[in-house]
Motif scaffolding. Structure first.
Motif, short mmCIF file in Angstrom:
data_model
loop_
_atom_site.label_atom_id
_atom_site.label_comp_id
_atom_site.label_asym_id
_atom_site.label_seq_id
_atom_site.Cartn_x
_atom_site.Cartn_y
_atom_site.Cartn_z
N THR A 172 0.82 -1.22 0.00
CA THR A 172 0.00 0.00 0.00
C THR A 172 0.85 1.25 0.00
OG1 THR A 172 -1.70 -1.20 1.23
CG2 THR A 172 -1.87 1.20 1.19
N THR A 173 1.86 1.27 0.87
CA THR A 173 2.61 2.51 1.07
C THR A 173 3.68 2.77 0.01
OG1 THR A 173 4.12 1.35 2.57
CG2 THR A 173 2.23 2.47 3.55
N PRO A 194 3.57 2.33 -3.39
CA PRO A 194 3.03 3.16 -4.49
C PRO A 194 2.67 4.57 -4.02
CG PRO A 194 2.01 0.98 -4.47
CD PRO A 194 2.78 1.11 -3.20
N LEU A 195 2.06 4.65 -2.82
CA LEU A 195 1.69 5.97 -2.29
C LEU A 195 2.92 6.84 -2.06
CD1 LEU A 195 -0.64 7.76 -1.31
CD2 LEU A 195 -0.35 6.76 0.97
N SER A 196 3.98 6.21 -1.53
CA SER A 196 5.23 6.95 -1.29
C SER A 196 5.84 7.42 -2.60
CB SER A 196 6.22 6.07 -0.53
OG SER A 196 5.70 5.69 0.72
N VAL A 217 4.24 7.98 -5.47
CA VAL A 217 3.41 9.07 -6.00
C VAL A 217 3.69 10.36 -5.23
CG1 VAL A 217 1.04 9.91 -6.24
CG2 VAL A 217 1.59 7.55 -6.86
N GLY A 218 3.77 10.25 -3.90
CA GLY A 218 4.06 11.43 -3.08
C GLY A 218 5.42 12.03 -3.40
N MET A 225 1.65 14.87 3.22
CA MET A 225 1.81 13.53 2.66
C MET A 225 2.36 12.57 3.70
SD MET A 225 0.70 13.15 -0.39
CE MET A 225 1.49 11.57 -0.71
N LEU A 269 0.55 9.41 4.98
CA LEU A 269 1.23 8.12 4.86
C LEU A 269 1.24 7.38 6.19
CD1 LEU A 269 2.79 6.31 2.89
CD2 LEU A 269 4.88 7.46 3.62
N VAL A 281 -2.19 6.12 6.81
CA VAL A 281 -2.46 4.98 5.92
C VAL A 281 -1.74 3.73 6.43
CG1 VAL A 281 -2.02 4.04 3.61
CG2 VAL A 281 -2.96 6.34 3.87
#
Length: 596
Positions: free
Chosen positions: A15-16, A18-20, A22-23, A295, A299, A302
């Motif tokens: 989860t993190t 891809p989010l990281s 993108v961030g 973010m 994060l 999340v």
């Protein structure tokens, strides 16, 4: 790492990451965009302020030039510069009128000057000034006087020692209708107005400012971030150096306050000034830093949320697996009635059903095997017991023949009868060992805490009595206590120590070491000797019934002792093994589980 932790970590990473990513991409893109926008804004403001300053200066030049062309100014100037007239009524009236009715009115009307004066064209003496302190002083060496006789001129920022302040002076010639030079009109610009131009508008923020620096590196406008800097603060920043060298551009550097700034700089060659517009890096990138912090907060939230979800999901997997593990552990301990209740229809549920069926089958096989073992043990016991009577008869009758009819037998006959007696005795020993081995499976075990050092010392003492004609060195190390049957464990040490003494008989001094090693869930005990040893490729034969690695004529024995040791240790839930080399001794190990 436990499966719950692994699954939770996997959820978090999936989860993190891809989010990281993108961030991070958004952060770097935002940082680049803000840098570009900041550079563009600083250049625009710098150019605008430069244009405003030039317009303001040109306006003052035009105003002064028009002022010098007024007929009354020309007339009053002619009177004031005439030699020997300063004490006449006409000179006094001209001085008062030009000062009060023209100069002061212009200054008070916001003309941009704080002082206006008329200088005599020959020697630069100030014949009229709005500042009475400067009247009749000479300025013949000043550039504004020299150049002012020729045309409108701006003497760029300099520090006047006599006035104790920074000055920018504009001068222009006063000429009569024929074009002859009458006087020089000069005015000192109000630098506060220049500062105001630099400070006003253009989207000023907390640290954004524009200021002017002269060729001597001094600020000629007031700093709004460091008040009191006008002509008192020397600027040696990277931006100022480049601007004063005639360059224009944008850079990141340390400003006069010691802060990191983005700065746009330009050189005004006509006025010998550098103009700089700067903003703190911290303020410029504050939006992207705020975005980064948001973010990071998102994060973290999340991660926490996903971790909780991961734990909840993983428990739906690890819960049944834990039940399965518990069932397997019970199964391993011989509890065959244990069943695993996993109602799910997934692979784990199928595995639990398979295990339950396997446990049922194992229980059935175990029951059949126990029945067969009991029958076999009963048979072995019966056979062994029934063999003893005829063996005793054979041995007894052989001895009777030797005693009663020995004198009638030749030597060969006596030898045969002695062989019969010897072999029946050996057969009796084999039957005794077989009976002992058979009874081992039927004997109930009495578990208690066993002092293994005490047991080993007792076994050593017993074996030394058997081998009292031998020189043997015994080394007894630390032996932790264990849960077990003390009598059976005494039998284990007796057999292993007896075995060691037997196979060291060819050594001048037999050396036997008894010790232990503590592992996590097991304690391993060992008996080590310096005897004949054995070849490791035959190690699998050591613990079989009637299995021997040495001939009977070399070493006596029935081949049951080590098999008995193995059976006792297995009944305790442990394991037994051996290591050795030919003519280099052997070590026998047995491990027992640590039980509460």
């Amino acid at each position: 790492m436990k499966l719950t932790a692994k699954l939770t970590l996997l959820f978090v990473l999936l989860t993190t990451l891809p989010l990281s990513l993108v961030g991070y991409l958004a952060f770097t893109n935002g940082q680049r965009t803000i840098h570009q926008n900041t550079v563009s804004l600083l250049v625009s403001i710098n150019n605008l302020k430069k244009a405003n300053f030039i317009d303001w200066i040109e306006n003052k030049k035009d105003r002064l030039s028009l002022f010098a062309k007024r007929p009354l100014i020309v007339e009053f100037s002619r009177i004031l510069v005439s030699p020997g007239n300063k004490n006449t009524v006409e000179w006094q009236n001209a001085s008062r009128k030009v000062t009060d009715e023209h100069f002061k009115v212009s200054i008070e009307g916001g003309g941009g000057f704080f002082e206006l004066m008329i200088l005599r064209p020959g020697d630069g003496m100030i014949v009229s000034s709005t500042d009475e302190r400067n009247k009749f002083k000479y300025r013949e060496d000043q550039p504004f006087f020299k150049k002012g006789r020729e045309g409108t001129y701006v003497q760029n920022a300099y520090y006047s020692l006599s006035m104790g302040q920074a000055l920018v002076t504009v001068s222009t010639p006063i000429k009569d209708e024929k074009g002859n030079l009458v006087a020089v009109l000069a005015g000192n610009l109000n630098l506060d107005e220049i500062t105001s131009i630099m400070m006003q508008g253009s989207g000023l923020t907390r640290t954004k400012e524009t200021y002017l620096v002269n060729k001597f590196n001094f600020m000629i406008t007031e700093s709004r971030l460091k008040p009191g800097s006008l002509m008192r603060r020397a600027i040696y920043t990277e931006g100022a150096k480049k601007a004063l060298s005639g360059k224009s551009g944008v850079d990141q550097y340390t400003d006069y306050r010691g802060e990191q700034v983005f700065g746009a700089y330009s050189w005004l060659p006509e006025y010998e000034l550098a103009i700089l517009t700067e903003i703190d890096v911290s303020e410029a990138i504050a939006p992207v830093l705020a975005f980064r912090n948001r973010m990071i907060t998102i994060l973290i939230l999340v991660i926490l949320l996903v971790a909780l979800i991961g734990i909840a999901v993983s428990r739906t997997i690890t819960g049944p697996i834990r039940k399965l593990m518990t069932g397997i552990e019970e199964f391993g301990r011989g509890v065959l009635d244990k069943r695993i209740d996993v109602p799910s229809a997934d692979e784990i549920g199928q595995l639990a059903d398979t295990f339950n069926r396997m446990a049922d089958e194992r229980k059935r096989v175990e029951e059949e095997l126990q029945k067969i073992n009991k029958e076999l043990e009963g048979f072995s016991y019966s056979v062994s017991h029934d063999l003893r009577a005829p063996l005793r008869a054979v041995s007894g009758f052989s001895n009777v023949v030797l005693e009663d009819y020995g004198d009638q037998l030749d030597d060969e006959g006596k030898r045969y009868l002695n062989l019969i007696v010897k072999n029946t005795s050996k057969m009796g020993n084999l039957i005794d060992d077989l009976l002992k081995f058979s009874r081992m499976g039927r004997t109930d075990m009495a578990f208690s805490t066993v002092d293994m050092k005490k047991v080993a010392m007792s076994a050593c003492k017993d074996m030394k009595l058997v081998y009292d004609d031998r020189e043997i060195e015994m080394s007894l190390n630390s032996l932790p206590s264990i849960r077990g049957d003390s009598k059976l464990l005494h039998q284990v040490f007796s057999n292993l120590i007896s075995n060691a003494m037997k196979y060291t008989e060819r050594e001048e001094v037999g050396k036997i070491e008894i010790g232990s090693k503590i592992l996590k869930d097991y304690v391993t005990y060992f008996v080590k000797d310096n005897g004949v040893g054995f070849d490791m490729k035959y190690v699998h034969k050591l613990f079989g019934v009637f299995q021997r690695l040495h001939s009977e004529k070399d070493f006596e024995g029935t081949g049951v002792g080590l098999a008995l040791v193995q059976k006792i240790i297995h009944r305790h839930g442990g394991n037994v093994w051996a290591e050795g080399k030919v003519n280099e001794g052997a070590t026998f190990f047995f491990s027992l589980p640590v039980k509460e």
